[in-house]
Enzyme design. Sequence first.
Site, mmCIF file in Angstrom:
data_model
loop_
_atom_site.group_PDB
_atom_site.id
_atom_site.type_symbol
_atom_site.label_atom_id
_atom_site.label_comp_id
_atom_site.label_asym_id
_atom_site.label_seq_id
_atom_site.Cartn_x
_atom_site.Cartn_y
_atom_site.Cartn_z
ATOM 1 N N TYR A 76 1.605 10.826 -4.009
ATOM 2 C CA TYR A 76 0.409 11.434 -3.418
ATOM 3 C C TYR A 76 0.404 11.142 -1.925
ATOM 4 O O TYR A 76 0.664 10.019 -1.497
ATOM 5 C CB TYR A 76 -0.854 10.846 -4.063
ATOM 6 C CG TYR A 76 -2.128 11.369 -3.443
ATOM 7 C CD1 TYR A 76 -2.740 12.523 -3.935
ATOM 8 C CD2 TYR A 76 -2.711 10.724 -2.349
ATOM 9 C CE1 TYR A 76 -3.897 13.016 -3.351
ATOM 10 C CE2 TYR A 76 -3.863 11.217 -1.767
ATOM 11 C CZ TYR A 76 -4.453 12.360 -2.271
ATOM 12 O OH TYR A 76 -5.597 12.847 -1.686
ATOM 13 N N GLU A 95 -3.742 17.654 2.116
ATOM 14 C CA GLU A 95 -3.461 16.874 0.904
ATOM 15 C C GLU A 95 -2.262 17.481 0.202
ATOM 16 O O GLU A 95 -2.261 18.673 -0.104
ATOM 17 C CB GLU A 95 -4.673 16.891 -0.034
ATOM 18 C CG GLU A 95 -4.479 16.023 -1.255
ATOM 19 C CD GLU A 95 -5.630 16.166 -2.259
ATOM 20 O OE1 GLU A 95 -5.933 17.307 -2.671
ATOM 21 O OE2 GLU A 95 -6.224 15.140 -2.613
#
Length: 392
Positions: free
Chosen positions: A116, A203
């Site tokens: 992530y 993101e």
Amino acid sequence: MNIHEYQAKELFDRFQVPSPKGKVAATAKEAYDAAKWLGVKHLVVKAQVHAGGRGKGTFKNGFKGGVHLVESAESARDVATQMLGEVLVTKQTGDDGRLVRKVMIAESVTISRELYLAILMDRETSQPVIVVSTEGGMDIEEVAEKTPEKILREYIHPLAGLQAYQVRKICHNLDMGTNARQFGRLLHSLYKLFIDCDCSMVEINPVVVTTDDHVYALDAKFNFDDNALYRHPEISAMRDTDEEDPREVAAAAHDLNYIGLDGNIACLVNGAGLAMATMDIIKHFGGDPANFLDVGGGASKEQVTAAFKIILGDPNVKGILINIFGGIMDCNIIAEGVIAAAKETGLPIPLVVRLEGNNVELGKATLAASGLNIVSADDMSDAARKIVAAVQ
Ligand code: GDP
Ligand code: MN
């Protein structure tokens, strides 16, 4: 403002953030052609909507998953057929879901690790912060809740920029080993993109390491600072108003500060502070605001008319509260705008008006002479009480 994943790929290419090759398609035929153009066996078909969680989403037609791995152009076409024109429901779309108008066909990679990575503006420290986790691919919200220690933050001094030691530290913490160089380069490129494009959030969930040791950004969620968009016409051009609240799109076209909410009492107010206080007082008396709307200090009759029409176009709205404290705003302009709009659309629901300040007498007289069914209020509490009672 948000953009689609396929559009994000353009920015990735421009800033040399490695991501698998892909192409957007609006029809099944285009999906087939895109797959042929890519010319590889392992492909992925991805629904393009401004929401994440597509992989685990379900279409209202029963088709499972907004991300599908396929092995041929024919299969890519078949999957695209299932997705296009259908509504995809994910954790982030709410029950209404999102209509899929486009899909992206991309080269599929064989994943060995999912990480992530996000960069966002941290309001508390007024600095960009890089957020990483070894637990990529799945719900980051769940990771944050159950194992918060697995989410790491690195704050970046806005003038110094991202430093080499910080990149090394992040790579070390993610246990990148021999992939550290590639991941580090991606991080530098992405940080440059984030700053140069005035992003408020990027993101990438996941960044992947492939079985043949390549590092790729496999997903992309972008958010741009609206106030800086004038510096980036090429990014503004990526705006997809189909993905936005139609009420907010209409409001933006008239330079109105409008935010749609879920309640049933619409508010038309001058001044952001007063608009917030109006929402609070509606809540206080047991009602629910349908929107935040600040028409500003110098609104024209046309803007007020447009604002009123946007409010009336919302099927959830069961009553309207106009709360004007005229300092710069002329109360009579509000009155004229309301009447003009009501003449065009009719006034099928209760309207409570509280006017105070600049040119208030004429404003009240104009409203009274209009013959519209308007309830006038003496002050804010009185106005809120009356509109809450009227919609109940
Ligand atoms: P999201 O569900 O909306 O976040 O969409 P993603 O783009 O993140 O895709 C969801 C998941 O699908 C990823 O976490 C991957 O596990 C998988 N996935 C996406 N693209 C590929 C690919 O090219 N190859 C493989 N093997 N898996 C993929
Ligand atoms: Mn994702």
